[in-house]
Design an enzyme around this catalytic site. Sequence first.
Site, PDB file in Angstrom:
ATOM      1  N   THR A  52      41.504  64.120  20.861  1.00 46.63           N
ATOM      2  CA  THR A  52      40.643  64.634  21.928  1.00 46.63           C
ATOM      3  C   THR A  52      41.240  64.234  23.264  1.00 46.63           C
ATOM      4  OG1 THR A  52      38.744  64.430  20.456  1.00 46.63           O
ATOM      5  CG2 THR A  52      38.266  64.598  22.799  1.00 46.63           C
ATOM      6  N   PHE A  96      36.691  56.578  27.420  1.00 47.68           N
ATOM      7  CA  PHE A  96      36.918  58.000  27.734  1.00 47.68           C
ATOM      8  C   PHE A  96      35.815  58.875  27.126  1.00 47.68           C
ATOM      9  CE2 PHE A  96      39.232  61.562  25.445  1.00 47.68           C
ATOM     10  CZ  PHE A  96      39.035  62.500  26.433  1.00 47.68           C
ATOM     11  N   ASP A 145      29.699  47.904  26.671  1.00 47.35           N
ATOM     12  CA  ASP A 145      31.172  47.861  26.632  1.00 47.35           C
ATOM     13  C   ASP A 145      31.616  46.466  27.088  1.00 47.35           C
ATOM     14  OD1 ASP A 145      33.241  50.628  26.837  1.00 47.35           O
ATOM     15  OD2 ASP A 145      34.060  48.616  27.107  1.00 47.35           O
ATOM     16  N   ASN A 146      32.754  46.015  26.610  1.00 46.78           N
ATOM     17  CA  ASN A 146      33.308  44.741  27.100  1.00 46.78           C
ATOM     18  C   ASN A 146      34.564  44.963  27.935  1.00 46.78           C
ATOM     19  OD1 ASN A 146      35.172  45.424  25.196  1.00 46.78           O
ATOM     20  ND2 ASN A 146      35.247  43.420  24.188  1.00 46.78           N
ATOM     21  N   TYR A 204      43.721  50.100  12.542  1.00 41.66           N
ATOM     22  CA  TYR A 204      42.772  51.110  13.022  1.00 41.66           C
ATOM     23  C   TYR A 204      42.315  52.020  11.884  1.00 41.66           C
ATOM     24  CZ  TYR A 204      40.871  54.872  15.946  1.00 41.66           C
ATOM     25  OH  TYR A 204      40.054  55.811  16.518  1.00 41.66           O
ATOM     26  N   VAL A 221      30.949  44.053  20.788  1.00 43.95           N
ATOM     27  CA  VAL A 221      30.298  44.448  19.533  1.00 43.95           C
ATOM     28  C   VAL A 221      30.611  43.491  18.381  1.00 43.95           C
ATOM     29  CG1 VAL A 221      30.020  46.899  20.076  1.00 43.95           C
ATOM     30  CG2 VAL A 221      32.153  46.097  19.001  1.00 43.95           C
ATOM     31  N   ALA A 225      31.578  56.989  15.145  1.00 40.19           N
ATOM     32  CA  ALA A 225      32.798  57.676  15.564  1.00 40.19           C
ATOM     33  C   ALA A 225      33.929  57.248  14.649  1.00 40.19           C
ATOM     34  CB  ALA A 225      33.124  57.338  17.016  1.00 40.19           C
TER      35      ALA A 225
END
Length: 327
Positions: A181, A19, A39-40, A151, A65, A120
């Site tokens: 967001t 996103f 990206d995977n 997380y 990653v 981020a």
Amino acid sequence: MTVAARPPCRVLVTGGAGFLGSHLCDRLLADGHAVTALDNYLTGRPENLAHLAGAERFTFVEADVRQPLSGRFDLIFHLACPASPTFYQADPVATATIAFLGTLNALQLARDCGARLVFASTSEVYGDPEEHPQSESYPGRVNPTGPRACYDEGKRIGETLCFDFRRVHGVDVKVARIFNTYGPRMSDGDGRVVSNFIVQALSGGPITVYGNGLQTRSFCYVDDLVAGLVAASLQPAEFAGPVNLGNPAEFSIRQLAEMVIALTGSPSRLVSAPLPVDDPRQRRPEIALARSALGWAPSVSLRDGLERTIRYFAGSEAVALPARDAS
Ligand code: UDP
């Protein structure tokens, strides 16, 4: 010298099909940079980047990653990590591994290329906070053994790695703590409150308020957030953050539900559902540092941002519009 002074930069966006990542790619391409999105598709989606197929200066790499990264870049935005509670708790060991190894690999690439790296991070590093609003100096109150820890703690160790690579290897890092967001390209199934409420309201089904709905969040429109990440990337090496990026306007979840119902004209009713374990009771960013150091502040109100997001979901084939009362 700022990045802006020497475009086109070679920029890597990990999590580029997500996103936030896909909006960031759009902005960086518009600024004239050469952009590689990596990206995977664990939670990112090909359709988020479909409009960039064949675009000049844009490359997509399907990669994970957790594996060592390669390439030559001037600037790396490291976003790759499942970010919605539904997804990051689905495979918590994978989330913690992505958070740690992914950030380690991104930092090693930055060190090897001499690239600047924007990380981020998240408001989740503050956990269920006792300080309100949260400023960057607040060390947080995270439960290290709870279901959100994969997380929250993953992002905390990510911040640690950034600052250690800065101290040990001189990597130019910027740590951005991103608050809630929302906007177009959120996945309708990722369980986050804004997408859930809009999809539920548009389909006329019940709106699921977890707990009593008095818990608060502060919602930032995606374009504002992307502008904040870009502003962070332009700072000289002396500035590493961490810096909060978010919209300080604070709403209860119940207020959000009522606003979505009003803006969609939906017949939906609110229903109560259990409050998730360790759900933070309040969250609002203190953005004095972002204002002074980055010259940044959000400009899109929740109402305007919700209208744009509702238009996106209403145009998506996944969502059936509610029958409107003609009276
Ligand atoms: N929430 C809710 N209904 C939903 C989804 C979420 O009431 O259908 C609540 C959730 O319990 C939390 C807030 O909305 O208090 C924000 O949840 P989200 O998953 O979007 O983000 P986060 O908890 O990571 O801030």
